[in-house]
Design a protein around this motif. Structure first.
Motif, PDB file in Angstrom:
ATOM      1  N   GLU A   1       0.857  -1.181   0.000  1.00 45.83           N
ATOM      2  CA  GLU A   1       0.000   0.000   0.000  1.00 45.83           C
ATOM      3  C   GLU A   1       0.900   1.241   0.000  1.00 45.83           C
ATOM      4  OE1 GLU A   1      -3.708  -0.620   2.628  1.00 45.83           O
ATOM      5  OE2 GLU A   1      -2.133  -1.909   3.492  1.00 45.83           O
ATOM      6  N   PHE A   2       0.381   2.341  -0.553  1.00 52.61           N
ATOM      7  CA  PHE A   2       1.252   3.485  -0.815  1.00 52.61           C
ATOM      8  C   PHE A   2       0.438   4.766  -0.834  1.00 52.61           C
ATOM      9  CE2 PHE A   2       3.479   6.301  -3.880  1.00 52.61           C
ATOM     10  CZ  PHE A   2       4.727   6.350  -3.275  1.00 52.61           C
ATOM     11  N   ASP A   3       1.078   5.869  -0.447  1.00 58.32           N
ATOM     12  CA  ASP A   3       0.404   7.165  -0.540  1.00 58.32           C
ATOM     13  C   ASP A   3       1.427   8.288  -0.514  1.00 58.32           C
ATOM     14  OD1 ASP A   3      -1.774   8.806  -0.840  1.00 58.32           O
ATOM     15  OD2 ASP A   3      -2.781   8.155   0.997  1.00 58.32           O
ATOM     16  N   TYR A   4       1.066   9.404  -1.149  1.00 56.60           N
ATOM     17  CA  TYR A   4       1.835  10.634  -1.053  1.00 56.60           C
ATOM     18  C   TYR A   4       1.440  11.377   0.226  1.00 56.60           C
ATOM     19  CZ  TYR A   4       2.352   9.903  -6.139  1.00 56.60           C
ATOM     20  OH  TYR A   4       2.598   9.377  -7.379  1.00 56.60           O
ATOM     21  N   ASP A   5       2.375  12.156   0.739  1.00 59.16           N
ATOM     22  CA  ASP A   5       2.094  13.023   1.895  1.00 59.16           C
ATOM     23  C   ASP A   5       2.524  14.442   1.535  1.00 59.16           C
ATOM     24  OD1 ASP A   5       1.554  14.056   4.378  1.00 59.16           O
ATOM     25  OD2 ASP A   5       3.192  13.032   5.418  1.00 59.16           O
ATOM     26  N   ASP A   6       1.910  14.976   0.482  1.00 61.38           N
ATOM     27  CA  ASP A   6       2.310  16.286  -0.026  1.00 61.38           C
ATOM     28  C   ASP A   6       2.032  17.406   0.976  1.00 61.38           C
ATOM     29  OD1 ASP A   6       3.075  15.004  -2.325  1.00 61.38           O
ATOM     30  OD2 ASP A   6       1.254  15.490  -3.443  1.00 61.38           O
ATOM     31  N   GLN A   7       1.053  17.206   1.858  1.00 67.28           N
ATOM     32  CA  GLN A   7       0.727  18.229   2.858  1.00 67.28           C
ATOM     33  C   GLN A   7       1.520  18.045   4.147  1.00 67.28           C
ATOM     34  OE1 GLN A   7      -1.209  20.687   1.736  1.00 67.28           O
ATOM     35  NE2 GLN A   7      -1.253  19.475  -0.158  1.00 67.28           N
TER      36      GLN A   7
ATOM     37  N   GLY B   1       1.409  13.328   7.691  1.00 68.05           N
ATOM     38  CA  GLY B   1       1.448  11.929   8.085  1.00 68.05           C
ATOM     39  C   GLY B   1       1.883  11.695   9.516  1.00 68.05           C
ATOM     40  N   ASP B   2       2.904  12.420   9.962  1.00 66.40           N
ATOM     41  CA  ASP B   2       3.366  12.250  11.339  1.00 66.40           C
ATOM     42  C   ASP B   2       2.315  12.750  12.330  1.00 66.40           C
ATOM     43  OD1 ASP B   2       5.997  11.123  10.968  1.00 66.40           O
ATOM     44  OD2 ASP B   2       6.614  13.056  10.161  1.00 66.40           O
ATOM     45  N   GLN B   3       1.768  13.924  12.055  1.00 67.15           N
ATOM     46  CA  GLN B   3       0.769  14.500  12.950  1.00 67.15           C
ATOM     47  C   GLN B   3      -0.468  13.608  13.044  1.00 67.15           C
ATOM     48  OE1 GLN B   3      -0.403  18.439  11.828  1.00 67.15           O
ATOM     49  NE2 GLN B   3      -1.965  18.624  13.408  1.00 67.15           N
ATOM     50  N   GLU B   4      -0.874  13.050  11.917  1.00 71.00           N
ATOM     51  CA  GLU B   4      -2.065  12.199  11.891  1.00 71.00           C
ATOM     52  C   GLU B   4      -1.745  10.743  12.220  1.00 71.00           C
ATOM     53  OE1 GLU B   4      -3.916  12.795   8.099  1.00 71.00           O
ATOM     54  OE2 GLU B   4      -4.432  14.898   8.515  1.00 71.00           O
ATOM     55  N   LYS B   5      -0.494  10.451  12.486  1.00 70.59           N
ATOM     56  CA  LYS B   5      -0.063   9.107  12.917  1.00 70.59           C
ATOM     57  C   LYS B   5      -0.421   8.037  11.871  1.00 70.59           C
ATOM     58  CE  LYS B   5      -0.143  10.002  17.911  1.00 70.59           C
ATOM     59  NZ  LYS B   5      -0.304  11.469  17.793  1.00 70.59           N
ATOM     60  N   TRP B   6       0.021   8.281  10.640  1.00 70.17           N
ATOM     61  CA  TRP B   6      -0.216   7.295   9.589  1.00 70.17           C
ATOM     62  C   TRP B   6       0.451   5.960   9.903  1.00 70.17           C
ATOM     63  CZ3 TRP B   6       0.284   9.959   4.094  1.00 70.17           C
ATOM     64  CH2 TRP B   6      -0.686  10.967   3.990  1.00 70.17           C
TER      65      TRP B   6
ATOM     66  N   ILE C   1       7.557  13.354   0.190  1.00 73.52           N
ATOM     67  CA  ILE C   1       7.290  12.479   1.338  1.00 73.52           C
ATOM     68  C   ILE C   1       6.269  11.433   0.917  1.00 73.52           C
ATOM     69  CG2 ILE C   1       6.452  12.330   3.713  1.00 73.52           C
ATOM     70  CD1 ILE C   1       7.349  15.167   4.168  1.00 73.52           C
ATOM     71  N   VAL C   2       6.635  10.168   1.071  1.00 71.19           N
ATOM     72  CA  VAL C   2       5.760   9.059   0.680  1.00 71.19           C
ATOM     73  C   VAL C   2       5.738   8.030   1.806  1.00 71.19           C
ATOM     74  CG1 VAL C   2       6.116   9.402  -1.791  1.00 71.19           C
ATOM     75  CG2 VAL C   2       7.649   7.880  -0.530  1.00 71.19           C
ATOM     76  N   TRP C   3       4.636   7.296   1.874  1.00 72.78           N
ATOM     77  CA  TRP C   3       4.452   6.274   2.908  1.00 72.78           C
ATOM     78  C   TRP C   3       4.104   4.932   2.261  1.00 72.78           C
ATOM     79  CZ3 TRP C   3       4.132   7.217   8.427  1.00 72.78           C
ATOM     80  CH2 TRP C   3       4.342   8.553   8.790  1.00 72.78           C
ATOM     81  N   TYR C   4       4.574   3.872   2.898  1.00 73.06           N
ATOM     82  CA  TYR C   4       4.328   2.504   2.443  1.00 73.06           C
ATOM     83  C   TYR C   4       3.743   1.680   3.605  1.00 73.06           C
ATOM     84  CZ  TYR C   4       7.986   3.523  -1.129  1.00 73.06           C
ATOM     85  OH  TYR C   4       8.766   4.060  -2.121  1.00 73.06           O
ATOM     86  N   ARG C   5       2.934   0.689   3.261  1.00 74.64           N
ATOM     87  CA  ARG C   5       2.465  -0.267   4.275  1.00 74.64           C
ATOM     88  C   ARG C   5       2.349  -1.656   3.672  1.00 74.64           C
ATOM     89  NH1 ARG C   5      -2.996   1.111   7.279  1.00 74.64           N
ATOM     90  NH2 ARG C   5      -3.902   0.623   5.228  1.00 74.64           N
TER      91      ARG C   5
ATOM     92  N   LYS D   1       8.145   5.334   6.005  1.00 74.88           N
ATOM     93  CA  LYS D   1       8.042   6.707   5.502  1.00 74.88           C
ATOM     94  C   LYS D   1       9.371   7.060   4.858  1.00 74.88           C
ATOM     95  CE  LYS D   1       8.133  11.508   7.137  1.00 74.88           C
ATOM     96  NZ  LYS D   1       8.196  12.371   8.328  1.00 74.88           N
ATOM     97  N   ALA D   2       9.323   7.573   3.647  1.00 73.73           N
ATOM     98  CA  ALA D   2      10.539   8.015   2.958  1.00 73.73           C
ATOM     99  C   ALA D   2      10.410   9.488   2.618  1.00 73.73           C
ATOM    100  CB  ALA D   2      10.770   7.197   1.694  1.00 73.73           C
ATOM    101  N   GLN D   3      11.501  10.204   2.833  1.00 71.98           N
ATOM    102  CA  GLN D   3      11.526  11.624   2.486  1.00 71.98           C
ATOM    103  C   GLN D   3      12.689  11.912   1.565  1.00 71.98           C
ATOM    104  OE1 GLN D   3      11.482  14.420   5.736  1.00 71.98           O
ATOM    105  NE2 GLN D   3      11.257  16.184   4.387  1.00 71.98           N
ATOM    106  N   ASP D   4      12.382  12.508   0.423  1.00 71.26           N
ATOM    107  CA  ASP D   4      13.399  12.953  -0.521  1.00 71.26           C
ATOM    108  C   ASP D   4      13.534  14.476  -0.375  1.00 71.26           C
ATOM    109  OD1 ASP D   4      15.294  12.657  -2.453  1.00 71.26           O
ATOM    110  OD2 ASP D   4      13.963  11.902  -4.007  1.00 71.26           O
TER     111      ASP D   4
END
Length: 578
Positions: A21-27, A30-35, A66-70, A132-135
């Motif tokens: 599973e995957f998503d962008y975190d352009d805003q 993710g950390d604040q909302e505890k993804w 910033i992108v997230w994987y699960r 979570k990966a950050q470029d």
């Protein structure tokens, strides 16, 4: 799937590649909302391909830093009662890893691996892994190599890579296990130096058995008591003979010894690792580069390591092997991996098939204190990862003053380049180091020159003597920084050619242009023959192996189709055509 770390291989492992599973975190919420605890991921991605690539199933080249994987994992039976170690081949650029909601690892560095013991965070049954990966796509001081900071590729820069781009896997290990080994060949003493590093508590009953064989025939075996987490010893090779045994490693004869490490607790085997090594030596004697104590002319090709559908990630192991085979088929005995710390399986095939490699760091574009910290840390990890590969004969921490654009006049940047040279030497005294490839050298084992001149007569004259070569300004750059004079180092033209030749649907550019097969061949001869015939040039590196995006100056198209017959290029490289 082939084991992702072939220089340090175990039988039992669990490949985690595949759909995540995957998503962008352009805003950046993710950390604040505890993804890492819960989130509705609205995309799917094929790991280990970056989202910019078509093989990921997404193919979006926009900016998403910033992108997230699960993924969810249920461990098989062989993990019961063992430590569970999770490995990441590479995540670009910074990575955070959670297991069942608990942060277990942070790593910085887009080209190097990291591991983490996740045993204490695991549950019975299903486990949730979040990454979570950050470029930092627009950061000029980030060591990113050829990844462009603008949306559309241009000039010498290509599509970015963000997130996971090499294999993710799990291994079940005992409480005490072999963490890594360093294998240092000494052909003069007919020995291999073996340094072993153990993880976990040591007991009086621990012993390490080392079995060395060649072509299936046992060579030597020993058992030693494990009394320290770090141990080193030298093992003699009674079968090794420089002249008659045919056991030296070289591109012409890529002979490899196999080695097994078996960790014993009393009579019980608790860990087993397979590896290999090559007995080879790279050195400079009397101002000449030597391989295995013989003068050796390096004929390299510049290889960017990019693929149309995977970008930095090769589509398959066969694709990696094919690149090595095509390189050798054209008469090259080596490759300079450009602005990329290459996948270990590429180095494996170079070891097996016989191809020299100059291992290079992905550089930044500009200089800062943060850049120095980042590149120094990541470069150490790269050298450590690849130390055991016999194919690597040179390290290139800096290229063309990337990251040190004012090195000609800035004392701070000069000291940085010197520090990278000496740092590399302190990590590996067995290989050559080129601290700033191409120009503006402060300290280098080889005097490397980048020269895209296309006129045969000019090249013949320029490389008729060392004095002329090092006093030329082929890129309008000083070969050496003033105050750091040329001192007789071997001369290599480590970039040249770059002849564009359109043979596919890709539009692009090169440093000079060919209009037909015959024209291309003549142009290739015009730039290569003068280097082969030079009395002072000891090696070259042609730009480049393949077309890459808007660059159409490859010997092969981007999809690896030869532009002219491979045999013709080989004949020129072999000096059989003038």
């Amino acid at each position: 799937m082939d084991y992702p770390r072939p220089q340090f291989e175990r039988t039992e492992w669990l490949n985690l590649n595949g759909e995540w599973e995957f998503d962008y975190d352009d805003q950046q919420v993710g950390d604040q909302e505890k993804w890492y605890l819960a989130h509705d991921f609205n995309k799917r991605i094929q790991v280990p391909f970056c989202f910019q690539s078509s093989l990921s199933g997404i193919g979006d080249t926009g900016f998403h830093d910033i992108v997230w994987y699960r993924t969810k994992v249920a461990l098989p039976e062989q993990f019961a009662g063992k430590r569970s170690i999770m490995h990441f081949g590479a995540v670009d650029y910074a990575a955070w890893v959670w297991v069942n909601g608990q942060l277990v690892k942070y790593h910085e560095g887009g080209h190097t691996p990291f591991s983490v013991d996740i045993t204490e965070q695991l549950n019975d049954g299903e486990n949730v892994i979040i990454v979570k990966a950050q470029d930092f796509s627009r950061d000029y001081t980030l060591p990113k190599g050829k990844q462009y900071w603008l949306e559309e590729s241009a000039s010498i820069f290509y599509t970015r890579t963000t997130g996971i781009w090499q294999t993710v896997w799990l291994e079940p290990l005992a409480e005490t296990y072999l963490e890594k080994v360093k294998l240092t060949p000494d052909i003069d003493a007919k020995e291999i130096k073996v340094s072993t590093f153990f993880q976990g508590s040591l007991k009086e009953t621990l012993h390490l058995k080392t079995i060395i064989s060649f072509a299936g025939t046992p060579v030597t075996e020993e058992i030693i008591k494990v009394n320290s987490n770090e141990m080193s010893r030298r093992i003699g090779l009674p079968d090794f003979n420089d002249h008659g045994s045919g056991r030296l490693w070289s591109p012409e004869h890529p002979n490899l010894y196999d080695v097994e490490f078996i960790l014993l607790d009393g009579d019980n085997e608790i860990d087993r690792v397979k590896s290999y090594f090559g007995m080879r030596k790279i050195s400079i004697e009397a101002g000449r580069v030597c391989l295995n104590n013989r003068f050796y002319y390096m004929k390299l090709v510049l290889d960017q390591g990019y693929f149309p559908e995977g970008i930095l990630t090769p589509p398959s192991d066969d694709a990696i092997k094919q690149d090595v085979e095509l390189t050798k088929a054209m008469g090259f005995n080596g490759a300079r991996k450009h602005q990329k710390v290459e996948d270990p399986r590429y180095l494996y095939w170079c070891d097996r098939l016989g191809l020299l490699v100059w291992g290079e760091m992905a550089n930044a574009s500009d200089f800062s204190e943060t850049y120095v910290r980042r590149i120094t840390a990541e470069w150490q990890e790269a050298v450590e990862r690849d130390y055991n590969h016999p194919c690597i004969v040179a390290w290139v921490p800096l290229n063309e003053s990337w990251g040190v654009p004012n090195i000609l006049v800035d004392k701070l940047q000069q000291q940085h380049a010197l520090a990278m040279y000496h740092l590399t030497k302190s990590l590996d005294s067995t290989r050559l180091v080129i601290s700033n490839d191409g120009w503006e050298h402060v300290k280098s084992d080889i005097c490397t020159i980048h020269d895209y001149e296309s006129n045969r007569e000019v090249l013949t004259d320029r490389y008729s003597s060392a004095e002329k070569a090092v006093s030329a300004f082929p890129a309008n750059r000083w070969i050496n920084v003033p105050g750091y004079p040329y001192q007789g180092e071997p001369i290599h033209v480590s970039e040249y050619g770059g002849i564009s030749f359109k043979k596919s649907d890709w539009e692009g550019w090169g440093y000079s242009a060919a209009q037909s097969d015959e024209d291309f061949i003549e142009r290739y001869k015009a730039v290569t023959v003068p280097l082969l015939q030079s009395p002072v040039v000891q090696g070259f590196c042609y730009t480049q192996l393949t077309d890459v995006e808007q660059e159409i100056n490859g010997l092969l198209t981007y999809d690896r189709k030869p532009k002219v017959a491979l045999e013709i290029i080989k004949q020129i490289n072999d000096g059989k055509v003038n």
